[in-house]
Write an enzyme that holds these catalytic residues in place. Structure first.
Site, PDB file in Angstrom:
ATOM      1  N   GLU A 177      67.782  18.498  10.252  1.00  0.00           N
ATOM      2  CA  GLU A 177      69.216  18.175  10.192  1.00  0.00           C
ATOM      3  C   GLU A 177      69.991  19.468  10.453  1.00  0.00           C
ATOM      4  OE1 GLU A 177      69.025  16.529   6.203  1.00  0.00           O
ATOM      5  OE2 GLU A 177      69.607  14.573   6.980  1.00  0.00           O
TER       6      GLU A 177
ATOM      7  N   HIS B   2      68.186  21.986   8.000  1.00  0.00           N
ATOM      8  CA  HIS B   2      67.417  21.344   6.936  1.00  0.00           C
ATOM      9  C   HIS B   2      66.132  20.746   7.475  1.00  0.00           C
ATOM     10  CE1 HIS B   2      66.870  17.974   3.821  1.00  0.00           C
ATOM     11  NE2 HIS B   2      66.446  19.106   3.290  1.00  0.00           N
TER      12      HIS B   2
ATOM     13  N   SER C  62      68.557  21.459   0.237  1.00  0.00           N
ATOM     14  CA  SER C  62      68.387  19.996   0.201  1.00  0.00           C
ATOM     15  C   SER C  62      69.669  19.289  -0.202  1.00  0.00           C
ATOM     16  CB  SER C  62      67.317  19.625  -0.834  1.00  0.00           C
ATOM     17  OG  SER C  62      66.108  20.238  -0.535  1.00  0.00           O
TER      18      SER C  62
ATOM     19  N   ASN D 152      68.571  12.880   2.582  1.00  0.00           N
ATOM     20  CA  ASN D 152      68.476  12.975   1.109  1.00  0.00           C
ATOM     21  C   ASN D 152      69.496  12.097   0.397  1.00  0.00           C
ATOM     22  OD1 ASN D 152      66.279  14.596   1.129  1.00  0.00           O
ATOM     23  ND2 ASN D 152      67.375  16.501   0.710  1.00  0.00           N
TER      24      ASN D 152
HETATM   25  N1  CAA Z   1      51.012  21.201   5.797  1.00  0.00           N
HETATM   26  C1  CAA Z   1      50.782  21.199   7.116  1.00  0.00           C
HETATM   27  N2  CAA Z   1      50.198  20.167   7.784  1.00  0.00           N
HETATM   28  C2  CAA Z   1      49.820  19.104   7.042  1.00  0.00           C
HETATM   29  C3  CAA Z   1      50.011  19.026   5.654  1.00  0.00           C
HETATM   30  C4  CAA Z   1      50.634  20.140   5.040  1.00  0.00           C
HETATM   31  N3  CAA Z   1      50.870  20.140   3.722  1.00  0.00           N
HETATM   32  N4  CAA Z   1      49.496  17.841   5.198  1.00  0.00           N
HETATM   33  C5  CAA Z   1      49.027  17.210   6.275  1.00  0.00           C
HETATM   34  N5  CAA Z   1      49.223  17.963   7.368  1.00  0.00           N
HETATM   35  C6  CAA Z   1      48.898  17.587   8.741  1.00  0.00           C
HETATM   36  C7  CAA Z   1      47.421  17.377   8.956  1.00  0.00           C
HETATM   37  O1  CAA Z   1      46.816  18.570   9.380  1.00  0.00           O
HETATM   38  C8  CAA Z   1      47.446  16.337  10.075  1.00  0.00           C
HETATM   39  O2  CAA Z   1      47.761  17.037  11.268  1.00  0.00           O
HETATM   40  P1  CAA Z   1      47.382  16.369  12.683  1.00  0.00           P
HETATM   41  O3  CAA Z   1      48.215  15.090  12.730  1.00  0.00           O
HETATM   42  O4  CAA Z   1      47.801  17.404  13.668  1.00  0.00           O
HETATM   43  O5  CAA Z   1      45.910  16.106  12.609  1.00  0.00           O
HETATM   44  C9  CAA Z   1      48.668  15.464   9.739  1.00  0.00           C
HETATM   45  O6  CAA Z   1      49.519  16.302   8.951  1.00  0.00           O
HETATM   46  C10 CAA Z   1      48.306  14.250   8.959  1.00  0.00           C
HETATM   47  O7  CAA Z   1      47.688  14.734   7.819  1.00  0.00           O
HETATM   48  P2  CAA Z   1      46.505  13.917   7.118  1.00  0.00           P
HETATM   49  O8  CAA Z   1      45.924  12.963   8.113  1.00  0.00           O
HETATM   50  O9  CAA Z   1      45.624  14.896   6.436  1.00  0.00           O
HETATM   51  O10 CAA Z   1      47.203  13.163   5.940  1.00  0.00           O
HETATM   52  P3  CAA Z   1      48.278  12.019   6.012  1.00  0.00           P
HETATM   53  O11 CAA Z   1      48.047  11.134   7.161  1.00  0.00           O
HETATM   54  O12 CAA Z   1      48.324  11.440   4.660  1.00  0.00           O
HETATM   55  O13 CAA Z   1      49.633  12.784   6.302  1.00  0.00           O
HETATM   56  C11 CAA Z   1      51.598  13.679   5.428  1.00  0.00           C
HETATM   57  C12 CAA Z   1      50.093  13.731   5.354  1.00  0.00           C
HETATM   58  C13 CAA Z   1      52.032  14.067   6.859  1.00  0.00           C
HETATM   59  C14 CAA Z   1      52.170  14.667   4.426  1.00  0.00           C
HETATM   60  C15 CAA Z   1      52.061  12.221   5.106  1.00  0.00           C
HETATM   61  O14 CAA Z   1      51.504  11.852   3.846  1.00  0.00           O
HETATM   62  C16 CAA Z   1      53.558  12.070   5.050  1.00  0.00           C
HETATM   63  O15 CAA Z   1      54.200  12.002   6.072  1.00  0.00           O
HETATM   64  N6  CAA Z   1      54.129  12.010   3.795  1.00  0.00           N
HETATM   65  C17 CAA Z   1      55.581  11.842   3.614  1.00  0.00           C
HETATM   66  C18 CAA Z   1      56.228  13.205   3.733  1.00  0.00           C
HETATM   67  C19 CAA Z   1      57.725  13.110   3.529  1.00  0.00           C
HETATM   68  O16 CAA Z   1      58.295  12.082   3.199  1.00  0.00           O
HETATM   69  N7  CAA Z   1      58.412  14.263   3.745  1.00  0.00           N
HETATM   70  C20 CAA Z   1      59.836  14.408   3.469  1.00  0.00           C
HETATM   71  C21 CAA Z   1      60.005  14.883   2.033  1.00  0.00           C
HETATM   72  S1  CAA Z   1      61.698  15.026   1.578  1.00  0.00           S
HETATM   73  C22 CAA Z   1      62.161  16.513   2.277  1.00  0.00           C
HETATM   74  O17 CAA Z   1      61.374  17.224   2.828  1.00  0.00           O
HETATM   75  C23 CAA Z   1      63.620  16.861   2.179  1.00  0.00           C
HETATM   76  C24 CAA Z   1      64.063  17.576   0.913  1.00  0.00           C
HETATM   77  O18 CAA Z   1      65.082  18.252   0.951  1.00  0.00           O
HETATM   78  C25 CAA Z   1      63.323  17.368  -0.343  1.00  0.00           C
HETATM   79  P1  NAD Z   2      59.547  26.949  -3.523  1.00  0.00           P
HETATM   80  O1  NAD Z   2      59.773  27.061  -4.988  1.00  0.00           O
HETATM   81  O2  NAD Z   2      58.235  26.456  -3.011  1.00  0.00           O
HETATM   82  O3  NAD Z   2      59.825  28.345  -2.791  1.00  0.00           O
HETATM   83  C1  NAD Z   2      60.970  29.096  -3.075  1.00  0.00           C
HETATM   84  C2  NAD Z   2      60.586  30.536  -2.751  1.00  0.00           C
HETATM   85  O4  NAD Z   2      61.763  31.334  -2.772  1.00  0.00           O
HETATM   86  C3  NAD Z   2      59.634  31.152  -3.789  1.00  0.00           C
HETATM   87  O5  NAD Z   2      58.468  31.606  -3.138  1.00  0.00           O
HETATM   88  C4  NAD Z   2      60.432  32.309  -4.389  1.00  0.00           C
HETATM   89  O6  NAD Z   2      59.629  33.445  -4.666  1.00  0.00           O
HETATM   90  C5  NAD Z   2      61.400  32.607  -3.262  1.00  0.00           C
HETATM   91  N1  NAD Z   2      62.643  33.270  -3.635  1.00  0.00           N
HETATM   92  C6  NAD Z   2      63.436  33.034  -4.712  1.00  0.00           C
HETATM   93  N2  NAD Z   2      64.508  33.856  -4.660  1.00  0.00           N
HETATM   94  C7  NAD Z   2      64.393  34.577  -3.505  1.00  0.00           C
HETATM   95  C8  NAD Z   2      65.177  35.578  -2.875  1.00  0.00           C
HETATM   96  N3  NAD Z   2      66.304  36.009  -3.448  1.00  0.00           N
HETATM   97  N4  NAD Z   2      64.761  36.087  -1.688  1.00  0.00           N
HETATM   98  C9  NAD Z   2      63.605  35.655  -1.104  1.00  0.00           C
HETATM   99  N5  NAD Z   2      62.804  34.726  -1.657  1.00  0.00           N
HETATM  100  C10 NAD Z   2      63.208  34.199  -2.842  1.00  0.00           C
HETATM  101  O7  NAD Z   2      60.732  26.024  -2.985  1.00  0.00           O
HETATM  102  P2  NAD Z   2      60.758  25.101  -1.667  1.00  0.00           P
HETATM  103  O8  NAD Z   2      60.222  23.754  -2.012  1.00  0.00           O
HETATM  104  O9  NAD Z   2      60.179  25.858  -0.526  1.00  0.00           O
HETATM  105  O10 NAD Z   2      62.341  24.949  -1.464  1.00  0.00           O
HETATM  106  C11 NAD Z   2      63.085  26.018  -0.923  1.00  0.00           C
HETATM  107  C12 NAD Z   2      64.412  25.466  -0.429  1.00  0.00           C
HETATM  108  O11 NAD Z   2      64.160  24.456   0.548  1.00  0.00           O
HETATM  109  C13 NAD Z   2      65.260  24.801  -1.521  1.00  0.00           C
HETATM  110  O12 NAD Z   2      66.605  25.016  -1.227  1.00  0.00           O
HETATM  111  C14 NAD Z   2      64.887  23.324  -1.357  1.00  0.00           C
HETATM  112  O13 NAD Z   2      65.903  22.459  -1.843  1.00  0.00           O
HETATM  113  C15 NAD Z   2      64.763  23.209   0.142  1.00  0.00           C
HETATM  114  N6  NAD Z   2      63.917  22.112   0.622  1.00  0.00           N
HETATM  115  C16 NAD Z   2      62.790  21.765  -0.075  1.00  0.00           C
HETATM  116  C17 NAD Z   2      61.976  20.730   0.429  1.00  0.00           C
HETATM  117  C18 NAD Z   2      60.719  20.322  -0.305  1.00  0.00           C
HETATM  118  O14 NAD Z   2      60.167  19.231  -0.006  1.00  0.00           O
HETATM  119  N7  NAD Z   2      60.204  21.131  -1.221  1.00  0.00           N
HETATM  120  C19 NAD Z   2      62.319  20.083   1.612  1.00  0.00           C
HETATM  121  C20 NAD Z   2      63.476  20.488   2.303  1.00  0.00           C
HETATM  122  C21 NAD Z   2      64.273  21.505   1.789  1.00  0.00           C
END
Ligand code: CAA
Ligand code: NAD
Length: 292
Positions: free
Chosen positions: A152, A140, A119, A190
């Site tokens: 990405e 990503h 991330s 991000n």
């Molecule tokens: N895993 C798999 N599928 C999922 C799911 C999950 N955890 N949650 C929901 N779904 C699916 C559902 O099955 C449904 O599928 P269909 O469209 O095929 O029917 C669809 O997603 C919509 O789900 P729901 O109607 O049950 O619920 P919702 O409308 O509230 O959608 C959500 C759920 C898609 C998660 C929505 O709340 C959403 O888009 N949230 C924002 C997510 C977001 O911002 N993601 C980016 C996070 S940052 C990141 O990822 C980068 C990083 O490095 C941290």
């Molecule tokens: P998580 O904690 O859900 O999963 C991490 C997994 O890695 C765990 O199951 C752990 O057992 C495993 N692990 C640790 N060391 C390991 C190794 N040496 N070999 C194999 N497996 C190992 O974390 P996450 O949320 O899935 O995030 C994983 C990566 O993806 C991070 O780099 C995170 O920044 C990135 N990411 C996270 C998100 C998010 O929304 N959570 C979105 C995009 C990218």
């Protein structure tokens, strides 16, 4: 040459989704986790996600079974030696990621691409740790991986055109919409999203409004599908804290500084949905916002 043999290291929130969509795209998937328990937890995540799709009649039970048949699991890193690409989705820790890639470097074929789902770390920091910097890329995905269309794709100054183009084509083969991002901490999304999530926590610390009202504000006022605290709990507060530390270290700007409240949440194990408690308590029928 098309990518067919996919390795996924880590089967947590993200790795499980990456394995699922790769198998759904017809690829041979091998998942590496650190223990049998972690494998079972990852297998269950994939099963739950596919079960959701079966329930919504997006796929049949036969489809689900075929997808699951394409995914195998191991704890042995060396089993990943025959992969065309290895995607790491392990904990957001450069040492852990580099130890993994460093171990794989002498084992994998010279054409194997190393892709990171990080991330906030830079791909360059991983490319510098292996003898194949020309075949190290960022890939990503966004959470939940089966739903979010964006990926990405990131190249460093050392990434070859061939590795970048193969990875871009792989993202498309997974049914994703790839964008090309520069190798800066946080890439494109991000860089914008993390300060927003951290600012929401700072707003809560200042007592501007409640968790529920801040979430409601962004959903009803801006049309966001989730409010910032629901999102923090969805991403994982442990992961967000690591991301903030890494981005603050990179940019030294206050907007990336991890808020003290987030640090305390992580110290208390309130990681979010995956821990059953974060800014909300998920133990009941409906999520209940925590009392501050
Ligand atoms: N895993 C798999 N599928 C999922 C799911 C999950 N955890 N949650 C929901 N779904 C699916 C559902 O099955 C449904 O599928 P269909 O469209 O095929 O029917 C669809 O997603 C919509 O789900 P729901 O109607 O049950 O619920 P919702 O409308 O509230 O959608 C959500 C759920 C898609 C998660 C929505 O709340 C959403 O888009 N949230 C924002 C997510 C977001 O911002 N993601 C980016 C996070 S940052 C990141 O990822 C980068 C990083 O490095 C941290
Ligand atoms: P998580 O904690 O859900 O999963 C991490 C997994 O890695 C765990 O199951 C752990 O057992 C495993 N692990 C640790 N060391 C390991 C190794 N040496 N070999 C194999 N497996 C190992 O974390 P996450 O949320 O899935 O995030 C994983 C990566 O993806 C991070 O780099 C995170 O920044 C990135 N990411 C996270 C998100 C998010 O929304 N959570 C979105 C995009 C990218």
């Amino acid at each position: 040459m098309d990518i067919q043999k996919v390795g996924v290291a880590g089967c947590g929130l993200m790795g499980s989704g990456i394995a699922e969509i790769s198998a759904k795209a017809g690829m041979d998937v091998l998942v590496r986790e650190i223990s049998d328990e972690a494998i079972e937890a990852g297998r269950a995540r994939i099963g739950k996600s596919l079960g959701r799709a079966v329930k919504k009649e997006k796929i049949t039970e036969e489809d689900r079974d075929q997808i699951l048949e394409r995914i195998s699991f191991t704890t042995a890193i060396s089993d990943l030696a025959d992969r065309d690409i290895v995607i790491e989705a392990v904990v957001e820790d450069l040492e852990v990621k580099n130890e993994l890639f460093g171990t794989l470097d002498p084992l994998c074929g010279e054409g194997t691409i190393f892709a990171t789902n990080t991330s906030s770390l830079t791909v360059t920091d991983m490319a510098a740790a292996v003898n194949r910097p020309d075949r190290v890329v960022g890939l990503h995905f966004f959470n939940p991986v089966p739903v979010m269309k964006l990926v990405e794709v990131v190249r460093t100054i050392a990434t070859s055109d061939e590795a970048f183009e193969r990875t871009f084509a792989f993202a498309r083969a997974l049914g994703k919409e790839p964008i090309a991002a520069k190798d800066n901490s946080g890439f494109v999304v991000n860089l914008l999203l993390v300060p927003y999530m951290l600012d929401a926590i700072r707003q809560l610390e200042r007592g501007v409004a409640s968790i529920e009202d801040i979430d409601k504000g962004m959903m009803l006022g801006c049309g966001y599908p989730m409010g910032p605290f629901q999102l923090c709990d969805f991403v994982g507060n442990d992961t967000t804290y690591r991301i903030a530390e890494i981005m603050f270290d990179e940019y030294r700007e206050e907007r990336f500084a991890p808020p003290p409240l987030l640090k305390r949440m992580v110290a208390m194990g309130r990681y979010g949905r995956k821990a059953g408690k974060g800014f909300y308590d998920y133990s009941g029928d409906q999520p209940v916002p925590m009392e501050l």
